[in-house]
Design a protein around this motif. Structure first.
Motif, PDB file in Angstrom:
ATOM      1  N   ALA A 240       0.834  -1.204   0.000  1.00  6.88           N
ATOM      2  CA  ALA A 240       0.000   0.000   0.000  1.00  6.88           C
ATOM      3  C   ALA A 240       0.867   1.252   0.000  1.00  6.88           C
ATOM      4  O   ALA A 240       0.602   2.196  -0.753  1.00  6.88           O
ATOM      5  CB  ALA A 240      -0.915  -0.007   1.224  1.00  6.88           C
ATOM      6  N   ARG A 241       1.917   1.264   0.819  1.00  9.37           N
ATOM      7  CA  ARG A 241       2.784   2.437   0.865  1.00  9.37           C
ATOM      8  C   ARG A 241       3.521   2.620  -0.455  1.00  9.37           C
ATOM      9  O   ARG A 241       3.718   3.734  -0.927  1.00  9.37           O
ATOM     10  CB  ARG A 241       3.788   2.346   2.020  1.00  9.37           C
ATOM     11  CG  ARG A 241       4.510   3.691   2.174  1.00  9.37           C
ATOM     12  CD  ARG A 241       5.530   3.699   3.241  1.00  9.37           C
ATOM     13  NE  ARG A 241       6.627   2.863   2.824  1.00  9.37           N
ATOM     14  CZ  ARG A 241       7.429   2.229   3.660  1.00  9.37           C
ATOM     15  NH1 ARG A 241       7.241   2.315   4.947  1.00  9.37           N
ATOM     16  NH2 ARG A 241       8.407   1.493   3.210  1.00  9.37           N
ATOM     17  N   PHE A 242       3.935   1.525  -1.078  1.00  8.20           N
ATOM     18  CA  PHE A 242       4.605   1.609  -2.372  1.00  8.20           C
ATOM     19  C   PHE A 242       3.711   2.326  -3.375  1.00  8.20           C
ATOM     20  O   PHE A 242       4.172   3.184  -4.122  1.00  8.20           O
ATOM     21  CB  PHE A 242       4.965   0.211  -2.885  1.00  8.20           C
ATOM     22  CG  PHE A 242       5.509   0.208  -4.276  1.00  8.20           C
ATOM     23  CD1 PHE A 242       6.821   0.575  -4.518  1.00  8.20           C
ATOM     24  CD2 PHE A 242       4.707  -0.134  -5.352  1.00  8.20           C
ATOM     25  CE1 PHE A 242       7.322   0.588  -5.812  1.00  8.20           C
ATOM     26  CE2 PHE A 242       5.195  -0.122  -6.644  1.00  8.20           C
ATOM     27  CZ  PHE A 242       6.511   0.237  -6.874  1.00  8.20           C
ATOM     28  N   ASN A 243       2.431   1.978  -3.394  1.00  6.84           N
ATOM     29  CA  ASN A 243       1.499   2.608  -4.338  1.00  6.84           C
ATOM     30  C   ASN A 243       1.301   4.089  -4.049  1.00  6.84           C
ATOM     31  O   ASN A 243       1.118   4.887  -4.965  1.00  6.84           O
ATOM     32  CB  ASN A 243       0.150   1.890  -4.304  1.00  6.84           C
ATOM     33  CG  ASN A 243       0.225   0.526  -4.941  1.00  6.84           C
ATOM     34  OD1 ASN A 243       1.074   0.268  -5.783  1.00  6.84           O
ATOM     35  ND2 ASN A 243      -0.649  -0.365  -4.523  1.00  6.84           N
ATOM     36  N   ILE A 244       1.357   4.465  -2.780  1.00  9.44           N
ATOM     37  CA  ILE A 244       1.115   5.858  -2.402  1.00  9.44           C
ATOM     38  C   ILE A 244       2.355   6.731  -2.586  1.00  9.44           C
ATOM     39  O   ILE A 244       2.260   7.869  -3.032  1.00  9.44           O
ATOM     40  CB  ILE A 244       0.625   5.932  -0.937  1.00  9.44           C
ATOM     41  CG1 ILE A 244      -0.760   5.304  -0.841  1.00  9.44           C
ATOM     42  CG2 ILE A 244       0.602   7.359  -0.427  1.00  9.44           C
ATOM     43  CD1 ILE A 244      -1.238   5.111   0.573  1.00  9.44           C
TER      44      ILE A 244
ATOM     45  N   GLU B 149      12.172   1.708  -0.890  1.00  8.52           N
ATOM     46  CA  GLU B 149      12.016   2.167   0.487  1.00  8.52           C
ATOM     47  C   GLU B 149      11.477   0.977   1.274  1.00  8.52           C
ATOM     48  O   GLU B 149      10.332   0.579   1.131  1.00  8.52           O
ATOM     49  CB  GLU B 149      11.043   3.332   0.533  1.00  8.52           C
ATOM     50  CG  GLU B 149      11.052   4.083   1.831  1.00  8.52           C
ATOM     51  CD  GLU B 149      10.192   5.322   1.749  1.00  8.52           C
ATOM     52  OE1 GLU B 149       8.980   5.207   1.990  1.00  8.52           O
ATOM     53  OE2 GLU B 149      10.741   6.393   1.419  1.00  8.52           O
ATOM     54  N   GLY B 150      12.321   0.351   2.084  1.00  7.62           N
ATOM     55  CA  GLY B 150      11.977  -0.894   2.763  1.00  7.62           C
ATOM     56  C   GLY B 150      12.292  -2.067   1.853  1.00  7.62           C
ATOM     57  O   GLY B 150      12.518  -1.900   0.653  1.00  7.62           O
ATOM     58  N   LEU B 151      12.348  -3.256   2.429  1.00  7.88           N
ATOM     59  CA  LEU B 151      12.611  -4.443   1.616  1.00  7.88           C
ATOM     60  C   LEU B 151      11.450  -4.693   0.659  1.00  7.88           C
ATOM     61  O   LEU B 151      10.292  -4.614   1.073  1.00  7.88           O
ATOM     62  CB  LEU B 151      12.756  -5.680   2.508  1.00  7.88           C
ATOM     63  CG  LEU B 151      14.115  -6.006   3.067  1.00  7.88           C
ATOM     64  CD1 LEU B 151      14.038  -7.261   3.931  1.00  7.88           C
ATOM     65  CD2 LEU B 151      15.141  -6.181   1.997  1.00  7.88           C
ATOM     66  N   PRO B 152      11.744  -5.012  -0.589  1.00  5.49           N
ATOM     67  CA  PRO B 152      10.662  -5.370  -1.503  1.00  5.49           C
ATOM     68  C   PRO B 152       9.973  -6.655  -1.019  1.00  5.49           C
ATOM     69  O   PRO B 152      10.615  -7.554  -0.491  1.00  5.49           O
ATOM     70  CB  PRO B 152      11.372  -5.607  -2.837  1.00  5.49           C
ATOM     71  CG  PRO B 152      12.677  -4.905  -2.710  1.00  5.49           C
ATOM     72  CD  PRO B 152      13.039  -4.951  -1.255  1.00  5.49           C
TER      73      PRO B 152
ATOM     74  N   VAL C 105       9.677   9.156  -4.277  1.00  2.00           N
ATOM     75  CA  VAL C 105      11.021   8.571  -4.194  1.00  2.00           C
ATOM     76  C   VAL C 105      11.905   9.224  -5.253  1.00  2.00           C
ATOM     77  O   VAL C 105      11.473   9.396  -6.398  1.00  2.00           O
ATOM     78  CB  VAL C 105      10.954   7.034  -4.401  1.00  2.00           C
ATOM     79  CG1 VAL C 105      12.332   6.418  -4.447  1.00  2.00           C
ATOM     80  CG2 VAL C 105      10.124   6.391  -3.306  1.00  2.00           C
ATOM     81  N   PRO C 106      13.149   9.610  -4.895  1.00  2.00           N
ATOM     82  CA  PRO C 106      14.047  10.244  -5.880  1.00  2.00           C
ATOM     83  C   PRO C 106      14.253   9.365  -7.119  1.00  2.00           C
ATOM     84  O   PRO C 106      14.361   8.154  -7.018  1.00  2.00           O
ATOM     85  CB  PRO C 106      15.355  10.400  -5.115  1.00  2.00           C
ATOM     86  CG  PRO C 106      14.987  10.346  -3.682  1.00  2.00           C
ATOM     87  CD  PRO C 106      13.775   9.469  -3.588  1.00  2.00           C
ATOM     88  N   LYS C 107      14.282  10.015  -8.265  1.00  2.00           N
ATOM     89  CA  LYS C 107      14.412   9.305  -9.540  1.00  2.00           C
ATOM     90  C   LYS C 107      15.780   9.566 -10.164  1.00  2.00           C
ATOM     91  O   LYS C 107      16.417  10.575  -9.914  1.00  2.00           O
ATOM     92  CB  LYS C 107      13.331   9.784 -10.520  1.00  2.00           C
ATOM     93  CG  LYS C 107      11.923   9.803  -9.976  1.00  2.00           C
ATOM     94  CD  LYS C 107      11.286   8.453 -10.056  1.00  2.00           C
ATOM     95  CE  LYS C 107       9.801   8.501  -9.778  1.00  2.00           C
ATOM     96  NZ  LYS C 107       9.413   8.324  -8.417  1.00  2.00           N
TER      97      LYS C 107
END
Length: 107
Positions: free
Chosen positions: A22-26, A43-46, A31-33
């Motif tokens: 959920a956080r990944f989607n938000i 950000e965090g383990l996949p 996140v820097p590109k």
């Protein structure tokens, strides 16, 4: 891993996986590109890194380390706090999945 505390610990792992997704989607836009527009890090383990735990458990099963023979034994056997310390592997991995400060560089 069939004690009530084991169930709680393993459920928290599953919930951490859901929170991670959920956080990944938000936060995907924040996140820097790099120059190509791809995120520089996770950000965090996949979540798919959980396959490492599956591999570990599969090895234990192949060795016959099940039921009473799970590595690390049982803590507080016979009490309300009875649990298998091996369940803490799931808790640690879940915490790393939802960590905001743990960054995994993308290849």
């Amino acid at each position: 891993m069939r004690t009530p505390l084991d169930h709680f610990l393993l459920t928290s792992f599953a919930l951490c996986g859901l929170l991670r997704l959920a956080r990944f989607n938000i936060t995907t836009d924040s996140v820097p590109k790099d120059a190509n527009g791809k995120a520089k890090y996770f950000e965090g383990l996949p979540t798919p890194t959980s396959l490492g735990i599956v591999s570990l458990i599969s090895y234990w099963v192949s060795q016959g380390w099940i039921h009473d023979q799970i590595p690390f034994g049982v803590f507080a056997e016979g009490s309300i706090l009875e649990f298998h310390p091996a369940a803490l592997i799931f808790v640690a991995h879940g915490c790393l999945m939802i960590s905001k400060t743990f960054h995994v560089p993308k290849p």
